[in-house]
Design a protein around this motif. Structure first.
Motif, PDB file in Angstrom:
ATOM      1  N   LEU A  49      57.307  64.763  91.463  1.00  0.00           N
ATOM      2  CA  LEU A  49      56.067  63.974  91.498  1.00  0.00           C
ATOM      3  C   LEU A  49      55.649  63.240  92.785  1.00  0.00           C
ATOM      4  N   PRO A  50      54.390  63.090  93.073  1.00  0.00           N
ATOM      5  CA  PRO A  50      54.067  62.350  94.224  1.00  0.00           C
ATOM      6  C   PRO A  50      54.805  61.000  94.509  1.00  0.00           C
ATOM      7  N   GLY A  51      55.743  60.544  95.312  1.00  0.00           N
ATOM      8  CA  GLY A  51      56.124  59.447  95.522  1.00  0.00           C
ATOM      9  C   GLY A  51      57.522  59.391  94.720  1.00  0.00           C
ATOM     10  N   ASP A  52      57.851  60.388  94.082  1.00  0.00           N
ATOM     11  CA  ASP A  52      59.331  60.295  93.368  1.00  0.00           C
ATOM     12  C   ASP A  52      60.453  60.647  94.280  1.00  0.00           C
ATOM     13  N   ARG A  53      60.921  59.348  94.656  1.00  0.00           N
ATOM     14  CA  ARG A  53      62.076  59.679  95.419  1.00  0.00           C
ATOM     15  C   ARG A  53      63.589  60.048  94.710  1.00  0.00           C
ATOM     16  N   ALA A  54      63.299  60.054  93.469  1.00  0.00           N
ATOM     17  CA  ALA A  54      64.706  60.501  92.645  1.00  0.00           C
ATOM     18  C   ALA A  54      64.888  62.023  92.811  1.00  0.00           C
ATOM     19  N   HIS A  55      63.578  62.750  92.889  1.00  0.00           N
ATOM     20  CA  HIS A  55      63.795  64.292  92.894  1.00  0.00           C
ATOM     21  C   HIS A  55      63.361  64.782  94.292  1.00  0.00           C
ATOM     22  N   THR A  56      63.689  64.061  95.322  1.00  0.00           N
ATOM     23  CA  THR A  56      63.470  64.644  96.770  1.00  0.00           C
ATOM     24  C   THR A  56      64.834  65.515  96.975  1.00  0.00           C
ATOM     25  N   ASP A  57      65.794  65.492  96.185  1.00  0.00           N
ATOM     26  CA  ASP A  57      66.898  66.287  96.545  1.00  0.00           C
ATOM     27  C   ASP A  57      67.548  66.767  94.930  1.00  0.00           C
ATOM     28  N   PRO A  58      67.955  67.794  94.802  1.00  0.00           N
ATOM     29  CA  PRO A  58      68.703  68.110  93.366  1.00  0.00           C
ATOM     30  C   PRO A  58      69.327  66.941  92.798  1.00  0.00           C
ATOM     31  N   GLY A  59      69.306  66.776  91.614  1.00  0.00           N
ATOM     32  CA  GLY A  59      70.173  65.784  90.787  1.00  0.00           C
ATOM     33  C   GLY A  59      69.552  65.492  89.565  1.00  0.00           C
ATOM     34  N   GLY A  60      70.143  64.484  88.772  1.00  0.00           N
ATOM     35  CA  GLY A  60      69.750  64.384  87.392  1.00  0.00           C
ATOM     36  C   GLY A  60      68.866  63.165  87.255  1.00  0.00           C
ATOM     37  N   TRP A  61      68.494  62.748  86.095  1.00  0.00           N
ATOM     38  CA  TRP A  61      67.774  61.575  85.848  1.00  0.00           C
ATOM     39  C   TRP A  61      68.290  60.355  86.146  1.00  0.00           C
ATOM     40  N   PRO A  62      67.550  59.307  87.250  1.00  0.00           N
ATOM     41  CA  PRO A  62      68.582  58.490  87.692  1.00  0.00           C
ATOM     42  C   PRO A  62      68.898  57.474  86.603  1.00  0.00           C
ATOM     43  N   PRO A  63      69.893  56.440  86.783  1.00  0.00           N
ATOM     44  CA  PRO A  63      69.985  55.359  85.571  1.00  0.00           C
ATOM     45  C   PRO A  63      68.885  54.189  85.695  1.00  0.00           C
ATOM     46  N   SER A  64      68.640  53.523  84.838  1.00  0.00           N
ATOM     47  CA  SER A  64      68.002  52.036  85.214  1.00  0.00           C
ATOM     48  C   SER A  64      68.369  51.470  86.254  1.00  0.00           C
ATOM     49  N   THR A  65      67.485  50.922  87.259  1.00  0.00           N
ATOM     50  CA  THR A  65      67.699  49.880  88.297  1.00  0.00           C
ATOM     51  C   THR A  65      66.742  48.811  87.966  1.00  0.00           C
ATOM     52  N   PRO A  66      67.178  47.537  88.869  1.00  0.00           N
ATOM     53  CA  PRO A  66      65.857  46.699  88.882  1.00  0.00           C
ATOM     54  C   PRO A  66      64.642  47.380  89.316  1.00  0.00           C
ATOM     55  N   ASP A  67      64.680  48.269  90.447  1.00  0.00           N
ATOM     56  CA  ASP A  67      63.294  48.911  90.776  1.00  0.00           C
ATOM     57  C   ASP A  67      62.916  49.968  90.161  1.00  0.00           C
ATOM     58  N   LEU A  68      63.699  50.561  89.347  1.00  0.00           N
ATOM     59  CA  LEU A  68      63.282  51.972  88.530  1.00  0.00           C
ATOM     60  C   LEU A  68      63.734  51.663  87.187  1.00  0.00           C
ATOM     61  N   ILE A  69      63.076  51.600  86.175  1.00  0.00           N
ATOM     62  CA  ILE A  69      63.599  51.455  84.713  1.00  0.00           C
ATOM     63  C   ILE A  69      63.536  52.764  84.208  1.00  0.00           C
ATOM     64  N   ASN A  70      64.417  53.487  83.627  1.00  0.00           N
ATOM     65  CA  ASN A  70      64.265  54.840  83.285  1.00  0.00           C
ATOM     66  C   ASN A  70      63.910  54.831  81.609  1.00  0.00           C
ATOM     67  N   LEU A  71      62.763  55.295  81.370  1.00  0.00           N
ATOM     68  CA  LEU A  71      62.196  55.521  80.099  1.00  0.00           C
ATOM     69  C   LEU A  71      62.190  57.068  79.582  1.00  0.00           C
ATOM     70  N   ALA A  72      62.761  57.694  80.596  1.00  0.00           N
ATOM     71  CA  ALA A  72      62.572  59.175  80.172  1.00  0.00           C
ATOM     72  C   ALA A  72      63.582  59.671  79.320  1.00  0.00           C
ATOM     73  N   GLN A  73      64.685  59.024  79.041  1.00  0.00           N
ATOM     74  CA  GLN A  73      65.693  59.377  78.112  1.00  0.00           C
ATOM     75  C   GLN A  73      65.847  58.249  76.947  1.00  0.00           C
ATOM     76  N   ALA A  74      65.921  58.597  75.841  1.00  0.00           N
ATOM     77  CA  ALA A  74      66.266  57.598  74.663  1.00  0.00           C
ATOM     78  C   ALA A  74      67.705  57.522  74.197  1.00  0.00           C
ATOM     79  N   THR A  75      68.503  56.919  75.044  1.00  0.00           N
ATOM     80  CA  THR A  75      69.797  56.892  74.747  1.00  0.00           C
ATOM     81  C   THR A  75      70.766  55.512  75.011  1.00  0.00           C
ATOM     82  N   LEU A  76      71.832  55.343  74.422  1.00  0.00           N
ATOM     83  CA  LEU A  76      72.324  53.947  74.038  1.00  0.00           C
ATOM     84  C   LEU A  76      73.715  54.038  75.039  1.00  0.00           C
ATOM     85  N   PRO A  77      74.366  52.981  75.391  1.00  0.00           N
ATOM     86  CA  PRO A  77      75.506  52.969  75.727  1.00  0.00           C
ATOM     87  C   PRO A  77      76.706  53.176  74.799  1.00  0.00           C
TER      88      PRO A  77
END
Length: 475
Positions: free
Chosen positions: A88-116
Protein backbone atom coordinates in the motif's frame (compact mmCIF):
# COMPACT_ATOMS: atom_id res chain seq x y z
CA UNK A 1 4.72 -12.17 3.26
CA UNK A 2 1.12 -13.45 3.26
CA UNK A 3 1.64 -15.88 0.40
CA UNK A 4 1.85 -16.22 -3.36
CA UNK A 5 -1.15 -15.96 -5.62
CA UNK A 6 -0.90 -18.15 -8.70
CA UNK A 7 -1.54 -17.01 -12.24
CA UNK A 8 -4.88 -18.80 -12.30
CA UNK A 9 -5.91 -17.20 -9.02
CA UNK A 10 -5.17 -13.64 -10.11
CA UNK A 11 -6.82 -14.21 -13.48
CA UNK A 12 -10.01 -15.29 -11.65
CA UNK A 13 -9.82 -12.25 -9.36
CA UNK A 14 -9.40 -9.90 -12.32
CA UNK A 15 -12.26 -11.48 -14.24
CA UNK A 16 -13.33 -9.32 -17.20
CA UNK A 17 -10.81 -6.60 -16.45
CA UNK A 18 -11.05 -4.93 -19.86
CA UNK A 19 -13.73 -4.36 -22.46
CA UNK A 20 -12.25 -4.36 -25.91
CA UNK A 21 -8.51 -3.71 -26.23
CA UNK A 22 -6.29 -4.76 -23.32
CA UNK A 23 -3.92 -2.00 -22.15
CA UNK A 24 -1.30 -1.66 -19.45
CA UNK A 25 -3.32 1.19 -17.94
CA UNK A 26 -6.41 -0.97 -17.74
CA UNK A 27 -4.50 -3.79 -16.06
CA UNK A 28 -2.90 -1.34 -13.65
CA UNK A 29 -6.31 0.06 -12.68
CA UNK A 30 -7.81 -3.43 -12.26
CA UNK A 31 -5.01 -4.68 -9.98
CA UNK A 32 -5.04 -1.39 -8.06
CA UNK A 33 -8.77 -1.85 -7.37
CA UNK A 34 -8.18 -5.39 -6.09
CA UNK A 35 -5.65 -3.98 -3.63
CA UNK A 36 -7.99 -1.20 -2.49
CA UNK A 37 -10.83 -3.71 -2.09
CA UNK A 38 -8.60 -5.88 0.09
CA UNK A 39 -8.82 -8.84 -2.27
CA UNK A 40 -5.06 -8.66 -2.87
CA UNK A 41 -3.77 -7.95 0.64
CA UNK A 42 -0.40 -6.27 1.26
CA UNK A 43 2.45 -8.76 1.16
CA UNK A 44 0.88 -11.05 -1.46
CA UNK A 45 3.54 -12.15 -3.95
CA UNK A 46 2.43 -11.71 -7.57
CA UNK A 47 3.08 -14.24 -10.36
CA UNK A 48 6.21 -13.92 -12.47
CA UNK A 49 5.75 -11.50 -15.38
CA UNK A 50 5.67 -14.13 -18.13
CA UNK A 51 3.37 -16.41 -16.09
CA UNK A 52 1.12 -13.41 -15.37
CA UNK A 53 1.00 -12.50 -19.06
CA UNK A 54 0.24 -16.05 -20.20
CA UNK A 55 -2.65 -16.35 -17.72
CA UNK A 56 -4.25 -13.13 -19.06
CA UNK A 57 -3.45 -13.79 -22.71
CA UNK A 58 -1.52 -10.53 -23.10
CA UNK A 59 2.07 -9.62 -23.87
CA UNK A 60 4.78 -9.63 -21.22
CA UNK A 61 5.49 -6.00 -22.15
CA UNK A 62 1.95 -5.02 -21.17
CA UNK A 63 2.33 -6.71 -17.77
CA UNK A 64 5.74 -5.05 -17.19
CA UNK A 65 4.28 -1.59 -17.92
CA UNK A 66 1.31 -2.23 -15.61
CA UNK A 67 3.65 -3.29 -12.79
CA UNK A 68 5.73 -0.15 -13.40
CA UNK A 69 2.61 1.98 -12.93
CA UNK A 70 1.67 0.08 -9.75
CA UNK A 71 5.19 0.56 -8.35
CA UNK A 72 5.12 4.27 -9.22
CA UNK A 73 1.91 4.69 -7.19
CA UNK A 74 3.16 2.55 -4.31
CA UNK A 75 0.79 -0.39 -4.88
CA UNK A 76 3.58 -2.86 -5.71
CA UNK A 77 7.24 -3.41 -4.94
CA UNK A 78 9.89 -5.59 -6.57
CA UNK A 79 13.35 -6.90 -5.92
CA UNK A 80 15.63 -8.84 -8.24
CA UNK A 81 15.43 -12.52 -7.39
CA UNK A 82 12.30 -12.06 -5.25
CA UNK A 83 9.78 -10.94 -7.88
CA UNK A 84 6.96 -8.48 -7.18
CA UNK A 85 4.49 -8.22 -4.34
CA UNK A 86 1.53 -6.11 -3.26
CA UNK A 87 1.91 -3.16 -0.92
CA UNK A 88 0.00 0.00 0.00
CA UNK A 89 1.23 3.56 -0.58
CA UNK A 90 3.35 4.63 2.40
CA UNK A 91 3.53 1.01 3.65
CA UNK A 92 7.08 0.61 4.93
CA UNK A 93 6.38 -2.89 6.25
CA UNK A 94 5.99 -4.36 2.76
CA UNK A 95 8.82 -2.65 0.89
CA UNK A 96 10.58 -6.02 1.17
CA UNK A 97 9.20 -9.56 1.62
CA UNK A 98 8.23 -10.31 5.19
CA UNK A 99 5.33 -11.03 7.51
CA UNK A 100 2.91 -8.76 9.34
CA UNK A 101 4.97 -6.66 11.75
CA UNK A 102 4.32 -6.69 15.49
CA UNK A 103 2.69 -3.76 17.24
CA UNK A 104 5.07 -0.94 18.13
CA UNK A 105 4.47 2.59 19.45
CA UNK A 106 4.59 3.84 15.84
CA UNK A 107 2.56 1.02 14.28
CA UNK A 108 -0.23 -0.83 16.08
CA UNK A 109 -1.12 -4.01 14.22
CA UNK A 110 -4.88 -4.67 14.09
CA UNK A 111 -4.58 -6.96 11.06
CA UNK A 112 -4.44 -10.01 13.30
CA UNK A 113 -6.65 -10.96 16.23
CA UNK A 114 -4.19 -12.91 18.36
CA UNK A 115 -3.16 -13.19 21.99
CA UNK A 116 0.19 -13.74 23.68
CA UNK A 117 0.85 -17.07 25.36
CA UNK A 118 -0.75 -17.49 28.81
CA UNK A 119 1.39 -17.90 31.96
CA UNK A 120 0.60 -21.62 32.01
CA UNK A 121 2.48 -22.07 28.74
CA UNK A 122 5.93 -21.76 30.33
CA UNK A 123 5.22 -24.46 32.92
CA UNK A 124 3.84 -26.76 30.21
CA UNK A 125 6.97 -26.16 28.13
CA UNK A 126 9.20 -27.05 31.09
CA UNK A 127 7.34 -30.31 31.60
CA UNK A 128 7.51 -31.10 27.89
CA UNK A 129 11.26 -30.43 27.81
CA UNK A 130 11.76 -33.03 30.49
CA UNK A 131 9.89 -35.56 28.35
CA UNK A 132 11.54 -34.88 25.00
CA UNK A 133 14.60 -37.13 25.66
CA UNK A 134 12.29 -40.16 25.67
CA UNK A 135 11.23 -39.23 22.11
CA UNK A 136 14.73 -38.75 20.72
CA UNK A 137 15.39 -42.46 20.22
CA UNK A 138 12.56 -42.71 17.70
CA UNK A 139 12.23 -41.34 14.17
CA UNK A 140 10.07 -38.36 15.25
CA UNK A 141 7.54 -38.69 12.44
CA UNK A 142 3.97 -38.90 13.70
CA UNK A 143 1.69 -38.34 10.72
CA UNK A 144 -1.45 -38.86 12.81
CA UNK A 145 -0.01 -37.03 15.81
CA UNK A 146 1.37 -38.18 19.13
CA UNK A 147 -0.98 -40.80 20.65
CA UNK A 148 -1.09 -38.92 23.96
CA UNK A 149 -2.13 -35.66 22.31
CA UNK A 150 -4.79 -37.37 20.25
CA UNK A 151 -6.17 -38.89 23.45
CA UNK A 152 -6.25 -35.47 25.13
CA UNK A 153 -8.00 -33.88 22.15
CA UNK A 154 -10.53 -36.74 22.11
CA UNK A 155 -11.16 -36.24 25.85
CA UNK A 156 -11.56 -32.51 25.28
CA UNK A 157 -14.31 -33.12 22.69
CA UNK A 158 -15.99 -35.73 24.89
CA UNK A 159 -16.14 -33.31 27.84
CA UNK A 160 -17.93 -30.82 25.59
CA UNK A 161 -20.63 -33.33 24.68
CA UNK A 162 -19.14 -34.97 21.58
CA UNK A 163 -17.98 -38.52 22.38
CA UNK A 164 -14.71 -39.04 20.51
CA UNK A 165 -12.04 -41.71 20.36
CA UNK A 166 -8.43 -40.97 19.45
CA UNK A 167 -8.77 -42.79 16.12
CA UNK A 168 -11.07 -39.95 15.01
CA UNK A 169 -8.35 -37.30 15.56
CA UNK A 170 -5.60 -36.15 13.20
CA UNK A 171 -3.16 -33.53 14.52
CA UNK A 172 -2.31 -30.80 12.00
CA UNK A 173 -0.19 -27.66 11.76
CA UNK A 174 -3.04 -25.34 12.67
CA UNK A 175 -6.70 -25.08 11.64
CA UNK A 176 -5.84 -23.57 8.24
CA UNK A 177 -3.69 -26.63 7.46
CA UNK A 178 -6.57 -28.83 8.62
CA UNK A 179 -9.04 -27.12 6.28
CA UNK A 180 -6.63 -27.21 3.34
CA UNK A 181 -6.14 -30.94 3.91
CA UNK A 182 -9.90 -31.56 3.96
CA UNK A 183 -10.31 -29.49 0.78
CA UNK A 184 -7.57 -31.44 -0.97
CA UNK A 185 -9.17 -34.73 0.04
CA UNK A 186 -12.84 -34.03 -0.65
CA UNK A 187 -13.14 -31.21 -3.20
CA UNK A 188 -12.17 -31.24 -6.87
CA UNK A 189 -11.53 -28.16 -9.04
CA UNK A 190 -14.77 -26.56 -10.19
CA UNK A 191 -16.85 -27.87 -7.28
CA UNK A 192 -18.61 -25.51 -4.89
CA UNK A 193 -18.02 -24.78 -1.20
CA UNK A 194 -20.73 -22.97 0.74
CA UNK A 195 -19.49 -20.26 3.12
CA UNK A 196 -20.95 -17.60 5.37
CA UNK A 197 -20.83 -13.96 4.26
CA UNK A 198 -18.83 -12.36 5.81
CA UNK A 199 -16.33 -15.05 6.72
CA UNK A 200 -12.69 -15.55 7.70
CA UNK A 201 -10.48 -14.65 4.68
CA UNK A 202 -7.87 -17.44 4.83
CA UNK A 203 -10.29 -20.29 4.04
CA UNK A 204 -11.53 -18.27 1.07
CA UNK A 205 -7.97 -18.19 -0.24
CA UNK A 206 -7.69 -21.95 0.32
CA UNK A 207 -10.93 -22.54 -1.61
CA UNK A 208 -9.69 -20.46 -4.54
CA UNK A 209 -6.32 -22.18 -4.37
CA UNK A 210 -8.06 -25.56 -4.70
CA UNK A 211 -9.78 -24.35 -7.87
CA UNK A 212 -13.17 -24.52 -6.15
CA UNK A 213 -15.92 -21.90 -6.10
CA UNK A 214 -17.11 -20.25 -2.88
CA UNK A 215 -20.90 -19.82 -2.64
CA UNK A 216 -21.86 -17.17 -0.09
CA UNK A 217 -24.88 -17.14 2.22
CA UNK A 218 -25.29 -13.73 3.92
CA UNK A 219 -25.39 -13.56 7.70
CA UNK A 220 -28.29 -11.81 9.41
CA UNK A 221 -27.76 -9.20 12.13
CA UNK A 222 -28.42 -11.80 14.82
CA UNK A 223 -27.19 -14.98 13.20
CA UNK A 224 -27.62 -17.42 10.34
CA UNK A 225 -30.38 -17.30 7.72
CA UNK A 226 -31.07 -21.02 7.71
CA UNK A 227 -33.97 -20.68 5.27
CA UNK A 228 -31.65 -19.10 2.71
CA UNK A 229 -28.91 -21.60 3.53
CA UNK A 230 -31.31 -24.49 2.95
CA UNK A 231 -32.37 -23.06 -0.41
CA UNK A 232 -28.71 -22.47 -1.39
CA UNK A 233 -27.75 -26.01 -0.44
CA UNK A 234 -30.55 -27.40 -2.61
CA UNK A 235 -29.95 -25.11 -5.59
CA UNK A 236 -26.13 -25.10 -5.77
CA UNK A 237 -25.39 -28.63 -4.44
CA UNK A 238 -22.03 -27.70 -2.88
CA UNK A 239 -19.56 -30.47 -2.20
CA UNK A 240 -18.66 -28.94 1.16
CA UNK A 241 -19.75 -26.20 3.56
CA UNK A 242 -17.32 -24.19 5.70
CA UNK A 243 -19.00 -22.74 8.80
CA UNK A 244 -17.96 -21.04 12.06
CA UNK A 245 -20.89 -21.58 14.46
CA UNK A 246 -18.92 -20.64 17.57
CA UNK A 247 -18.16 -16.90 17.57
CA UNK A 248 -18.29 -16.51 13.84
CA UNK A 249 -15.32 -14.61 12.46
CA UNK A 250 -15.72 -11.64 12.06
CA UNK A 251 -19.20 -11.13 13.59
CA UNK A 252 -18.64 -12.93 16.91
CA UNK A 253 -22.10 -14.57 16.86
CA UNK A 254 -22.72 -18.04 18.31
CA UNK A 255 -25.26 -20.42 16.75
CA UNK A 256 -28.00 -21.70 19.05
CA UNK A 257 -28.49 -25.39 19.83
CA UNK A 258 -31.84 -25.33 18.00
CA UNK A 259 -30.23 -23.93 14.85
CA UNK A 260 -27.41 -26.48 15.05
CA UNK A 261 -29.89 -29.32 15.07
CA UNK A 262 -31.75 -27.79 12.13
CA UNK A 263 -28.49 -27.21 10.25
CA UNK A 264 -27.47 -30.85 10.48
CA UNK A 265 -30.92 -31.95 9.30
CA UNK A 266 -30.46 -29.71 6.24
CA UNK A 267 -27.02 -31.18 5.59
CA UNK A 268 -28.45 -34.69 5.71
CA UNK A 269 -31.25 -33.84 3.28
CA UNK A 270 -28.81 -32.43 0.72
CA UNK A 271 -26.03 -34.94 1.49
CA UNK A 272 -23.62 -32.11 2.17
CA UNK A 273 -20.61 -32.40 4.46
CA UNK A 274 -19.83 -29.41 6.68
CA UNK A 275 -16.45 -28.39 8.01
CA UNK A 276 -17.13 -26.73 11.35
CA UNK A 277 -14.31 -24.44 12.50
CA UNK A 278 -14.04 -24.39 16.30
CA UNK A 279 -10.89 -22.26 16.46
CA UNK A 280 -12.61 -19.72 18.74
CA UNK A 281 -14.86 -22.10 20.69
CA UNK A 282 -12.97 -21.65 23.98
CA UNK A 283 -13.33 -17.85 23.94
CA UNK A 284 -16.95 -17.85 25.10
CA UNK A 285 -17.71 -14.49 26.75
CA UNK A 286 -21.42 -15.04 27.39
CA UNK A 287 -21.18 -16.84 30.75
CA UNK A 288 -23.96 -19.15 29.57
CA UNK A 289 -23.91 -22.92 29.26
CA UNK A 290 -22.54 -23.48 25.75
CA UNK A 291 -24.60 -25.35 23.16
CA UNK A 292 -23.46 -28.85 22.15
CA UNK A 293 -20.92 -29.09 19.30
CA UNK A 294 -22.54 -29.22 15.88
CA UNK A 295 -21.16 -32.73 15.28
CA UNK A 296 -23.13 -33.94 18.31
CA UNK A 297 -26.26 -33.60 16.14
CA UNK A 298 -24.82 -35.50 13.20
CA UNK A 299 -21.42 -37.14 13.37
CA UNK A 300 -21.76 -38.47 9.83
CA UNK A 301 -22.18 -35.03 8.22
CA UNK A 302 -19.77 -32.88 10.21
CA UNK A 303 -15.99 -32.59 10.18
CA UNK A 304 -14.71 -30.54 13.12
CA UNK A 305 -11.45 -28.62 12.97
CA UNK A 306 -9.84 -27.02 16.00
CA UNK A 307 -6.75 -25.06 16.93
CA UNK A 308 -4.55 -24.19 19.88
CA UNK A 309 -3.75 -20.84 18.29
CA UNK A 310 -6.41 -18.64 19.88
CA UNK A 311 -7.02 -20.38 23.20
CA UNK A 312 -3.34 -20.94 24.00
CA UNK A 313 -0.74 -19.53 21.59
CA UNK A 314 -0.49 -19.13 17.83
CA UNK A 315 3.26 -19.76 17.89
CA UNK A 316 2.61 -23.44 18.60
CA UNK A 317 1.05 -23.86 15.13
CA UNK A 318 -1.02 -26.89 16.09
CA UNK A 319 -4.56 -27.82 15.19
CA UNK A 320 -6.56 -30.95 14.49
CA UNK A 321 -9.31 -32.62 12.51
CA UNK A 322 -12.01 -34.61 14.29
CA UNK A 323 -13.87 -36.81 11.79
CA UNK A 324 -15.13 -40.37 11.19
CA UNK A 325 -12.29 -42.90 11.34
CA UNK A 326 -12.44 -43.82 7.66
CA UNK A 327 -12.10 -40.15 6.66
CA UNK A 328 -9.17 -39.69 9.04
CA UNK A 329 -7.39 -42.49 7.18
CA UNK A 330 -8.09 -40.81 3.83
CA UNK A 331 -6.76 -37.52 5.19
CA UNK A 332 -3.66 -39.32 6.41
CA UNK A 333 -2.94 -40.68 2.94
CA UNK A 334 -3.45 -37.26 1.38
CA UNK A 335 -1.27 -35.59 4.00
CA UNK A 336 1.80 -37.43 2.76
CA UNK A 337 1.75 -35.16 -0.29
CA UNK A 338 1.85 -32.02 1.88
CA UNK A 339 3.95 -32.87 4.95
CA UNK A 340 4.93 -35.77 7.22
CA UNK A 341 3.60 -34.66 10.58
CA UNK A 342 3.67 -31.95 13.24
CA UNK A 343 6.60 -31.03 15.53
CA UNK A 344 6.97 -33.36 18.50
CA UNK A 345 7.96 -30.79 21.14
CA UNK A 346 4.95 -28.58 20.41
CA UNK A 347 2.68 -31.62 20.61
CA UNK A 348 4.08 -32.49 24.03
CA UNK A 349 3.46 -28.91 25.18
CA UNK A 350 -0.15 -28.98 23.99
CA UNK A 351 -0.70 -32.37 25.61
CA UNK A 352 0.46 -30.85 28.90
CA UNK A 353 -1.87 -27.86 28.49
CA UNK A 354 -4.84 -30.12 27.72
CA UNK A 355 -4.20 -32.33 30.75
CA UNK A 356 -6.09 -29.77 32.88
CA UNK A 357 -7.11 -26.96 30.52
CA UNK A 358 -10.00 -25.32 32.35
CA UNK A 359 -8.06 -23.11 34.82
CA UNK A 360 -6.02 -21.57 31.99
CA UNK A 361 -9.07 -21.23 29.73
CA UNK A 362 -11.13 -19.63 32.49
CA UNK A 363 -8.44 -17.01 33.06
CA UNK A 364 -8.18 -16.50 29.32
CA UNK A 365 -11.91 -15.81 29.04
CA UNK A 366 -11.77 -13.33 31.90
CA UNK A 367 -8.83 -11.56 30.26
CA UNK A 368 -10.55 -11.36 26.87
CA UNK A 369 -13.83 -10.16 28.41
CA UNK A 370 -11.95 -7.25 29.94
CA UNK A 371 -10.35 -6.45 26.57
CA UNK A 372 -13.70 -6.53 24.79
CA UNK A 373 -15.43 -4.29 27.32
CA UNK A 374 -12.54 -1.83 27.32
CA UNK A 375 -12.55 -1.47 23.52
CA UNK A 376 -16.34 -1.06 23.45
CA UNK A 377 -16.14 1.71 26.06
CA UNK A 378 -13.45 3.58 24.11
CA UNK A 379 -15.36 3.31 20.82
CA UNK A 380 -18.57 4.50 22.47
CA UNK A 381 -16.73 7.56 23.79
CA UNK A 382 -14.63 8.51 20.78
CA UNK A 383 -16.49 7.23 17.69
CA UNK A 384 -20.09 7.01 18.94
CA UNK A 385 -21.52 6.87 15.41
CA UNK A 386 -20.03 3.43 14.70
CA UNK A 387 -22.47 0.58 15.26
CA UNK A 388 -21.70 -2.99 16.22
CA UNK A 389 -23.23 -5.98 17.96
CA UNK A 390 -21.53 -6.93 21.22
CA UNK A 391 -19.94 -10.26 20.28
CA UNK A 392 -20.77 -13.47 22.14
CA UNK A 393 -17.10 -14.42 22.02
CA UNK A 394 -13.96 -14.33 19.95
CA UNK A 395 -11.43 -11.53 19.63
CA UNK A 396 -12.92 -8.74 17.51
CA UNK A 397 -15.78 -6.35 16.82
CA UNK A 398 -17.49 -6.11 13.43
CA UNK A 399 -18.15 -2.39 13.05
CA UNK A 400 -20.59 -0.71 10.67
CA UNK A 401 -18.91 2.55 9.64
CA UNK A 402 -22.14 3.97 8.24
CA UNK A 403 -20.69 4.56 4.76
CA UNK A 404 -18.78 2.34 2.26
CA UNK A 405 -15.20 3.52 2.86
CA UNK A 406 -13.54 0.55 4.55
CA UNK A 407 -10.68 0.01 2.08
CA UNK A 408 -9.88 3.74 1.88
CA UNK A 409 -10.19 3.96 5.65
CA UNK A 410 -7.58 1.19 6.07
CA UNK A 411 -5.17 3.15 3.88
CA UNK A 412 -5.83 6.36 5.85
CA UNK A 413 -5.36 4.52 9.14
CA UNK A 414 -1.83 3.54 8.06
CA UNK A 415 -0.93 7.23 8.12
CA UNK A 416 -1.99 7.29 11.77
CA UNK A 417 0.00 4.19 12.70
CA UNK A 418 -2.78 1.57 12.54
CA UNK A 419 -2.73 -1.53 10.37
CA UNK A 420 -6.30 -2.67 9.64
CA UNK A 421 -8.01 -5.23 7.43
CA UNK A 422 -10.91 -3.74 5.42
CA UNK A 423 -14.31 -5.38 5.35
CA UNK A 424 -13.85 -6.51 1.76
CA UNK A 425 -11.27 -9.08 2.89
CA UNK A 426 -14.10 -10.95 4.61
CA UNK A 427 -16.27 -11.00 1.49
CA UNK A 428 -16.40 -13.62 -1.22
CA UNK A 429 -16.48 -11.07 -4.02
CA UNK A 430 -15.04 -7.92 -2.51
CA UNK A 431 -18.00 -6.06 -1.00
CA UNK A 432 -18.70 -5.22 2.69
CA UNK A 433 -17.12 -1.77 2.34
CA UNK A 434 -19.32 -0.43 5.16
CA UNK A 435 -17.64 -2.74 7.65
CA UNK A 436 -14.36 -2.91 9.49
CA UNK A 437 -13.06 -5.60 11.85
CA UNK A 438 -11.58 -4.12 15.04
CA UNK A 439 -9.69 -6.71 17.13
CA UNK A 440 -9.57 -6.02 20.85
CA UNK A 441 -6.83 -8.60 21.52
CA UNK A 442 -4.39 -5.93 22.68
CA UNK A 443 -3.30 -4.81 26.14
CA UNK A 444 -6.10 -2.72 27.63
CA UNK A 445 -3.70 0.17 28.19
CA UNK A 446 -3.35 0.49 24.38
CA UNK A 447 -7.06 0.73 23.65
CA UNK A 448 -7.44 4.48 24.18
CA UNK A 449 -4.55 5.18 21.81
CA UNK A 450 -5.94 2.75 19.23
CA UNK A 451 -9.34 4.44 19.20
CA UNK A 452 -7.81 7.94 19.13
CA UNK A 453 -6.04 6.92 15.93
CA UNK A 454 -9.23 5.41 14.52
CA UNK A 455 -11.06 8.65 15.24
CA UNK A 456 -8.31 10.66 13.56
CA UNK A 457 -8.56 8.50 10.44
CA UNK A 458 -12.37 8.79 10.48
CA UNK A 459 -12.03 12.57 10.38
CA UNK A 460 -10.68 12.26 6.82
CA UNK A 461 -13.99 11.07 5.38
CA UNK A 462 -17.03 13.21 4.70
CA UNK A 463 -20.30 11.51 5.41
CA UNK A 464 -18.97 9.22 8.14
CA UNK A 465 -20.68 9.46 11.51
CA UNK A 466 -19.12 12.27 13.53
CA UNK A 467 -16.44 10.70 15.74
CA UNK A 468 -16.50 13.59 18.17
CA UNK A 469 -13.53 15.71 19.27
CA UNK A 470 -10.14 14.17 19.96
CA UNK A 471 -8.74 14.76 23.42
CA UNK A 472 -5.14 14.59 22.14
CA UNK A 473 -4.05 15.42 18.59
CA UNK A 474 -2.43 12.59 16.63
CA UNK A 475 1.02 13.24 15.22
Amino acid sequence: MIGRIGSRGIAELLGSWHSGRATSGGLHQAVRQLVLDGRLPPGTRLPAEREFADALGVSRTLVVRALDLLRDEGFAASRQGSGSWVRLPGDRAHTDPGGWPPSTPDLINLAQATLPAPPEFTAALDRARCRIPAELGGHGYQALGLPELRERIAEHHTRRGLPTNPRQVLVTNGAQHAFALVLRTLVSPGERVLVEHPTYPNPLQAIRGAGAEAVAVPMLAEGWDLDLMSATLQQTTPKLAYLIPDFQNPTGIQMTAQDRERLVAMLRRTRTTAVVDETLVELDLTGRTPPPPVAAFGDDRVITIGSAGKAFWGGMRLGWVRAPEDLVQRLLLERAVMDLGSPVLEQLVLAELLADPEPALRRRREEVTGMRDSMIAELAEQVPGWRFRVPDGGLSLWCDLGTPVSSRFAIAAEEHGLRLVPGSRFAVHGHLERYLRIPYALPVEQHREVVRRLAAAAGRFDGMPDPGPLEVPIS
